[in-house]
Design a protein around this motif. Structure first.
Motif, PDB file in Angstrom:
ATOM      1  N   LEU A  60      12.587  32.957 -42.172  1.00  0.00           N
ATOM      2  CA  LEU A  60      12.802  32.828 -40.726  1.00  0.00           C
ATOM      3  C   LEU A  60      13.763  31.691 -40.394  1.00  0.00           C
ATOM      4  CD1 LEU A  60       9.263  33.397 -39.179  1.00  0.00           C
ATOM      5  CD2 LEU A  60      11.340  34.696 -38.668  1.00  0.00           C
ATOM      6  N   GLU A  63      17.209  32.900 -40.462  1.00  0.00           N
ATOM      7  CA  GLU A  63      17.531  34.036 -39.596  1.00  0.00           C
ATOM      8  C   GLU A  63      18.202  33.536 -38.312  1.00  0.00           C
ATOM      9  OE1 GLU A  63      17.196  37.238 -40.241  1.00  0.00           O
ATOM     10  OE2 GLU A  63      16.181  36.973 -42.171  1.00  0.00           O
ATOM     11  N   ASP A  66      17.100  33.666 -32.314  1.00  0.00           N
ATOM     12  CA  ASP A  66      16.116  34.448 -31.569  1.00  0.00           C
ATOM     13  C   ASP A  66      14.990  34.955 -32.466  1.00  0.00           C
ATOM     14  OD1 ASP A  66      17.971  36.202 -32.769  1.00  0.00           O
ATOM     15  OD2 ASP A  66      17.654  37.753 -31.264  1.00  0.00           O
ATOM     16  N   GLN A  67      15.287  35.296 -33.711  1.00  0.00           N
ATOM     17  CA  GLN A  67      14.246  35.749 -34.636  1.00  0.00           C
ATOM     18  C   GLN A  67      13.333  34.593 -35.039  1.00  0.00           C
ATOM     19  OE1 GLN A  67      16.522  37.690 -37.726  1.00  0.00           O
ATOM     20  NE2 GLN A  67      16.196  39.686 -36.775  1.00  0.00           N
ATOM     21  N   ASP A  70      11.067  33.964 -32.102  1.00  0.00           N
ATOM     22  CA  ASP A  70      10.027  35.000 -32.057  1.00  0.00           C
ATOM     23  C   ASP A  70       8.946  34.731 -33.101  1.00  0.00           C
ATOM     24  OD1 ASP A  70      11.355  36.296 -30.007  1.00  0.00           O
ATOM     25  OD2 ASP A  70      12.184  37.883 -31.295  1.00  0.00           O
TER      26      ASP A  70
END
Length: 108
Positions: A60, A63, A66-67, A70
């Motif tokens: 993560l 990434e 936004d990911q 989230d």
């Protein structure tokens, strides 16, 4: 959601605020902490359970923003589990931590 889970979610909301301001700094702290936590798990013989979450955090952290956001704010059981092994120690201040605890207490 248990109180401890609400507190961790509020911590991560504060972390997300920092991500939005300076994601490079927060990502760097997170990645450094993943390395330290992995070493601790290996040294203390804690097994594979925590390293699975660390692998996911590492992914993560690499990434798009936004990911990552989230992932930090997932409100399901998986998100709660992830936050138990959060690599963001050192991102938020003590004052922000206390404010997060207060917010978690206000939730019914």
């Amino acid at each position: 959601m248990q109180r401890s889970d609400r507190i961790k979610l509020e911590y991560h909301r504060a972390i997300v605020d920092h991500l939005r301001i300076d994601h490079r700094r927060v990502r760097s702290i997170g990645l450094d902490n993943v390395i330290k936590m992995r070493q601790q798990y290996e040294r203390d013989g804690w097994g594979q359970s925590g390293t699975v979450w660390l692998d996911e955090w590492e992914q993560l952290l690499n990434e798009p923003l936004d990911q990552l956001i989230d992932g930090c704010l997932r409100a399901d059981e998986h998100g709660n589990d992830m936050r138990q092994v959060s690599p963001f120690a050192g991102v938020i201040s003590q004052d922000e931590r206390l404010a997060a605890i207060r917010r978690a207490r206000e939730v019914t």
